[in-house]
Design an enzyme around this catalytic site. Structure first.
Site, PDB file in Angstrom:
ATOM      1  CB  CYS B  81      -0.983  -0.051   1.172  1.00 25.35           C
ATOM      2  SG  CYS B  81      -2.305   1.172   1.050  1.00 25.35           S
ATOM      3  CG  HIS B 186      -4.085  -3.706   2.213  1.00 27.34           C
ATOM      4  ND1 HIS B 186      -3.230  -3.202   3.162  1.00 27.34           N
ATOM      5  CD2 HIS B 186      -4.625  -2.637   1.589  1.00 27.34           C
ATOM      6  CE1 HIS B 186      -3.258  -1.887   3.131  1.00 27.34           C
ATOM      7  NE2 HIS B 186      -4.098  -1.506   2.179  1.00 27.34           N
ATOM      8  CD  GLU B 188      -2.065  -6.201   4.783  1.00 31.85           C
ATOM      9  OE1 GLU B 188      -1.575  -6.598   3.713  1.00 31.85           O
ATOM     10  OE2 GLU B 188      -2.294  -4.987   5.030  1.00 31.85           O
TER      11      GLU B 188
END
Lengths: 259, 206
Positions: B81, B186, B188
């Site tokens: 990001c 993202h 994650e």
């Protein structure tokens, strides 16, 4: 071929003293199960995003349950939003540090909008969601409520939505109290009226029965859709609890393809 | 294998640590130059304003540590990001210089090309690999990742483009050059697609 547009479809889970509950019109919380178990199932179902709201923290003046939030964030491999009982910046920081992406502000926004402004400048607007709980007054007009629906305000949802955007919120969760748990469709007029005044994304909540309501909400101006009952009851039968979520094929065919 | 998640005061570090653990790796969140220098791999996270991100890196004194690890010792690094955006030479957001690891600019989504789509781009999107790379092996199923951003990277060297996505128009959503990779989305927070990406990052030998 133009790339298909996707919208976010977000389950919203209510918690009360560590238990998963589902209300109707913000009343009659019914025990649904264990929040961590529900999150694991939603993980497996690859939901777009998840929102957890402590439905009584504001009313009872209790602190967010940080231990539970940490456990939930550790199990959440999709974006997680948390709301309930956040009254000052330190609480929000602690929640972000536990691995939560977004905080949802409701009562605190109505009482101290500058808190939203401060958090948005520190953590970015995308991490601050303002939730507006909307009810109808005795004349049938939309008005905003706070503190789990117990406190009345004179603001219309359109006015409060513009205030939220100006305060720095990154998105607006628009929740129709009279639709909560009703499984009767969103209030599409409300969505249309509020989204017409907003530049930030509007997320519709309250009343969804399924994908056709979700599609209609987006066609009415919502940028994303949220729902609660339909994702915790089996085929919208409130006698039968079953955590569920449409798969990608269903969402593609019944929602995305029509956008 | 030790992965250091660089803490410069911005970004959801706990989520990245959780996903690395789920993908079978070990990580440490740190702002300590000696930990960063000793790490076998690095992750540069970040969410927020570009200028604030650069300011934090400069204030924390991490700039020389990062340059040395990444450019001289060639430690593999993944930017996520804002962490990816900081790897560019310049950003419109705050009109400031970045780390300069990619000859690229960070620009705001061009609203005139967006129709009625809102900025930020927030939600899931399909990601198309632009070149063969260990982080993006050929897959039959298109991979979906979670995005939230108002700015995106524009590379001046087409060979730096690792993947693209479409929102209003096609934009570069991942970049790579030697030991450096960056992703706008993202991993994650992207379910099994993100876990697969983390597993490949853990295995990655550039």
């Amino acid at each position: 071929m133009a790339a298909m547009r996707r919208i976010r479809v977000i389950p919203v889970l209510g918690i009360d003293r560590g238990r998963l509950v589902k209300t109707v019109g913000f009343k009659h919380p019914k025990y649904i199960g264990d929040p961590l178990n529900a999150i694991k199932i939603f993980n497996d179902k690859e939901v777009d995003e998840l929102a957890i709201v402590d439905i009584r923290a504001a009313l009872n003046g209790t602190e967010p349950d940080y231990e539970l939030i940490a456990d939930m964030a550790g199990e959440c491999f999709m974006p997680l939003a948390y709301g309930g009982g956040i009254r000052h910046a330190d609480q929000a920081k602690r929640i972000f540090d536990l691995g939560v992406e977004k905080v949802i502000m409701n009562s605190a926004f109505l009482e101290q909008p500058e808190l939203v402004t401060g958090l948005a400048s520190n953590y970015g607007a995308q991490s601050i969601v303002v939730c507006l709980d909307v009810d109808r007054n005795m004349f049938g007009k939309w008005r905003v409520k706070g503190v789990s629906g117990s406190r009345k305000y004179e603001w219309t949802p359109e006015e409060a939505a513009v205030m939220a955007e100006e305060a720095g919120a990154g998105e607006l969760l628009l929740h129709a109290i009279y639709k909560d748990g009703s499984l009767s469709g969103y209030d599409f007029d409300l969505i249309r009226s509020v989204s017409g005044r907003l530049n930030i994304p509007l997320v519709a909540l309250g009343g969804a029965r399924g994908t056709s309501d979700m599609l209609q909400a987006v066609q009415s101006g919502a940028s994303a859709v949220a729902a609660s009952s339909t994702f915790v009851y089996n085929r919208n039968d409130t006698r039968s609890i079953l955590i569920n979520y449409p798969n990608q094929k269903t969402l593609t065919e019944e929602v995305f393809r029509h956008l | 294998m030790s992965i250091c998640i660089i803490d410069y005061g911005l970004g959801n570090l706990a989520s990245i640590r959780n996903m690395i653990r789920k993908a079978g790796g070990k990580s440490e969140i740190s702002s300590d130059p000696t930990v960063i220098a000793a790490a076998e791999k690095l992750i540069l996270p970040g969410v927020g304003h570009f200028a604030a991100g650069m300011e934090n890196i400069l204030k924390s004194g991490l700039l020389p540590v990062l340059h040395e690890a990444v450019l001289e010792r060639k430690t593999p690094i993944l930017g996520i990001c804002l962490g990816m955006q900081l790897m560019a030479g310049h950003s419109e957001e705050g009109d400031v210089a970045g780390l300069g690891w990619f000859d690229a600019d960070i620009i705001r989504f061009r609203q005139e090309d967006m129709g009625n789509l809102k900025v930020p781009h927030m939600g899931w999107n399909e990601v198309k690999p632009a070149k063969a790379h260990a982080l993006f092996p050929n897959v039959d199923e298109p991979e979906r990742f979670y995005f939230v951003h108002s700015y995106h990277i524009r590379c001046n060297n087409p060979e730096d483009v690792l993947a693209t996505a479409h929102y209003g128009y096609d934009f570069t959503c991942a970049v790579s050059r030697k030991n450096i990779a960056g992703m706008q989305f993202h991993p994650e927070k992207s379910h099994r697609f993100g876990m697969g990406m983390m597993e490949r990052f853990i295995q990655w030998q550039p």
